[in-house]
Design a protein around this motif. Sequence first.
Motif, mmCIF file in Angstrom:
data_model
loop_
_atom_site.group_PDB
_atom_site.id
_atom_site.type_symbol
_atom_site.label_atom_id
_atom_site.label_comp_id
_atom_site.label_asym_id
_atom_site.label_seq_id
_atom_site.Cartn_x
_atom_site.Cartn_y
_atom_site.Cartn_z
ATOM 1 N N SER A 187 0.892 -1.199 -0.140
ATOM 2 C CA SER A 187 0.234 -0.436 0.146
ATOM 3 C C SER A 187 0.803 1.243 -0.291
ATOM 4 O O SER A 187 0.192 2.342 -0.822
ATOM 5 N N LEU A 188 2.037 1.278 0.317
ATOM 6 C CA LEU A 188 2.797 1.965 0.309
ATOM 7 C C LEU A 188 4.395 1.834 -0.645
ATOM 8 O O LEU A 188 5.098 0.378 -0.324
ATOM 9 N N ILE A 189 4.582 3.273 -1.097
ATOM 10 C CA ILE A 189 6.588 2.659 -2.019
ATOM 11 C C ILE A 189 7.049 3.487 -0.631
ATOM 12 O O ILE A 189 7.432 4.551 -0.756
ATOM 13 N N THR A 190 8.429 3.155 -0.657
ATOM 14 C CA THR A 190 9.120 3.702 -0.077
ATOM 15 C C THR A 190 10.603 4.582 -0.766
ATOM 16 O O THR A 190 11.223 3.425 -1.644
ATOM 17 N N VAL A 191 10.866 5.202 -0.890
ATOM 18 C CA VAL A 191 12.471 5.403 -1.419
ATOM 19 C C VAL A 191 13.267 6.132 -1.071
ATOM 20 O O VAL A 191 13.015 6.944 -0.245
ATOM 21 N N GLY A 192 14.539 5.391 -0.959
ATOM 22 C CA GLY A 192 15.818 6.058 -0.223
ATOM 23 C C GLY A 192 17.001 6.749 -1.431
ATOM 24 O O GLY A 192 16.477 6.460 -2.684
ATOM 25 N N SER A 193 16.772 7.910 -0.663
ATOM 26 C CA SER A 193 17.965 9.088 -1.657
ATOM 27 C C SER A 193 19.134 9.312 -1.350
ATOM 28 O O SER A 193 19.325 9.289 0.173
ATOM 29 N N THR A 194 19.837 9.973 -2.016
ATOM 30 C CA THR A 194 21.055 10.808 -1.246
ATOM 31 C C THR A 194 20.725 12.628 -0.421
ATOM 32 O O THR A 194 22.139 12.425 0.251
ATOM 33 N N ARG A 195 19.515 12.573 -0.122
ATOM 34 C CA ARG A 195 18.965 13.557 0.427
ATOM 35 C C ARG A 195 18.435 13.164 1.483
ATOM 36 O O ARG A 195 17.338 14.303 2.134
ATOM 37 N N GLY A 196 17.984 11.808 1.412
ATOM 38 C CA GLY A 196 17.584 11.615 2.973
ATOM 39 C C GLY A 196 16.092 10.206 2.211
ATOM 40 O O GLY A 196 16.573 9.204 1.108
ATOM 41 N N PHE A 197 14.779 10.342 2.992
ATOM 42 C CA PHE A 197 13.702 9.058 2.542
ATOM 43 C C PHE A 197 12.268 9.560 2.390
ATOM 44 O O PHE A 197 11.966 10.601 3.000
ATOM 45 N N SER A 198 11.744 9.045 1.369
ATOM 46 C CA SER A 198 10.143 9.127 1.061
ATOM 47 C C SER A 198 9.289 8.257 1.141
ATOM 48 O O SER A 198 9.622 7.373 0.969
ATOM 49 N N VAL A 199 7.677 8.850 1.286
ATOM 50 C CA VAL A 199 7.494 7.868 1.672
ATOM 51 C C VAL A 199 5.906 7.971 0.980
ATOM 52 O O VAL A 199 4.850 8.930 0.724
ATOM 53 N N TYR A 200 5.770 7.313 0.233
ATOM 54 C CA TYR A 200 4.081 7.326 -1.328
ATOM 55 C C TYR A 200 3.103 6.930 -1.269
ATOM 56 O O TYR A 200 3.475 5.190 -0.628
ATOM 57 N N ARG A 201 1.757 6.692 -0.482
ATOM 58 C CA ARG A 201 0.926 6.273 -0.977
ATOM 59 C C ARG A 201 0.858 5.802 -2.442
ATOM 60 O O ARG A 201 0.843 6.286 -2.879
ATOM 61 N N CYS A 202 0.058 4.756 -2.454
ATOM 62 C CA CYS A 202 -0.274 3.687 -3.734
ATOM 63 C C CYS A 202 -1.252 3.986 -4.069
ATOM 64 O O CYS A 202 -1.639 4.710 -6.008
ATOM 65 N N ASN A 203 -2.737 3.904 -3.176
ATOM 66 C CA ASN A 203 -3.862 4.332 -3.925
ATOM 67 C C ASN A 203 -4.833 5.800 -3.086
ATOM 68 O O ASN A 203 -5.357 4.595 -1.862
ATOM 69 N N PRO A 204 -5.145 6.610 -3.403
ATOM 70 C CA PRO A 204 -4.229 7.158 -4.445
ATOM 71 C C PRO A 204 -2.751 7.629 -4.611
ATOM 72 O O PRO A 204 -2.164 7.732 -2.957
ATOM 73 N N PHE A 205 -2.498 8.155 -6.055
ATOM 74 C CA PHE A 205 -0.829 8.192 -5.492
ATOM 75 C C PHE A 205 -0.664 9.255 -4.661
ATOM 76 O O PHE A 205 -0.907 10.958 -5.612
ATOM 77 N N LYS A 206 0.510 9.346 -3.618
ATOM 78 C CA LYS A 206 0.794 11.084 -3.053
ATOM 79 C C LYS A 206 1.341 10.692 -2.082
ATOM 80 O O LYS A 206 1.542 9.685 -1.961
ATOM 81 N N LYS A 207 2.741 11.394 -2.199
ATOM 82 C CA LYS A 207 3.307 11.394 -1.560
ATOM 83 C C LYS A 207 2.759 11.854 0.386
ATOM 84 O O LYS A 207 2.342 12.376 0.561
ATOM 85 N N CYS A 208 2.547 10.977 1.184
ATOM 86 C CA CYS A 208 2.746 11.233 2.220
ATOM 87 C C CYS A 208 3.476 11.212 4.062
ATOM 88 O O CYS A 208 3.561 12.392 5.075
ATOM 89 N N PHE A 209 4.941 11.318 3.143
ATOM 90 C CA PHE A 209 6.341 11.285 4.334
ATOM 91 C C PHE A 209 7.435 11.791 3.539
ATOM 92 O O PHE A 209 7.857 11.528 2.609
ATOM 93 N N GLN A 210 8.102 12.651 4.412
ATOM 94 C CA GLN A 210 9.576 12.513 3.794
ATOM 95 C C GLN A 210 10.336 13.927 4.568
ATOM 96 O O GLN A 210 10.175 14.457 5.591
ATOM 97 N N ALA A 211 11.487 13.483 4.928
ATOM 98 C CA ALA A 211 12.379 13.538 5.789
ATOM 99 C C ALA A 211 14.217 13.637 4.611
ATOM 100 O O ALA A 211 13.712 12.891 3.850
ATOM 101 N N ALA A 212 14.237 14.677 4.603
ATOM 102 C CA ALA A 212 16.057 15.067 4.553
ATOM 103 C C ALA A 212 17.308 15.108 4.905
ATOM 104 O O ALA A 212 17.629 16.442 6.027
ATOM 105 N N ASP A 213 17.200 13.851 5.722
ATOM 106 C CA ASP A 213 18.084 13.701 7.329
ATOM 107 C C ASP A 213 19.265 13.822 6.480
ATOM 108 O O ASP A 213 20.164 13.339 7.300
#
Length: 136
Positions: free
Chosen positions: A32-58
């Motif tokens: 139900s959720l997608i997580t993305v790790g990046s060079t600037r932190g991480f994000s969590v996206y809801r799949c249905n409907p698709f939208k960003k629900c959390f972001q941290a730039a740690d």
Amino acid sequence: KLQRRPARRSQVPTEAGHEMSKLSVGFNQDSSLITVGSTRGFSVYRCNPFKKCFQAADGSIKFVEMLFSTSLVALVGSGKQAAFSPRRIRLYSTKTRQFICELDFATTVLNVKMNNKRSTQVISQLRQTVAEFMLC
């Protein structure tokens, strides 16, 4: 005629003009959720409907594992900052935006998987050692 372009690392421009590279993408256990790790932190996206629900730039996050749809997230850094070592797992609460605990290992963490009762980490590059920790 279609031409093939060489694959390149995915980069997203940020506000300051610095580029952000994705290091990992994954689903939680019920997809139900997608997580993305990046060079600037991480994000969590809801799949249905698709939208960003959390972001941290740690910091630079190599692996992100979310426990179902809870606020508990396990993070493994890429090693670009001392606090985000590739040999450290940090448990983070997206609800309070605070780190709950840290687990340090002698070798690089290769992956993190969690379920309702335990967190399992593959931690050794050479011996493929698996360590399990109970979630309380």
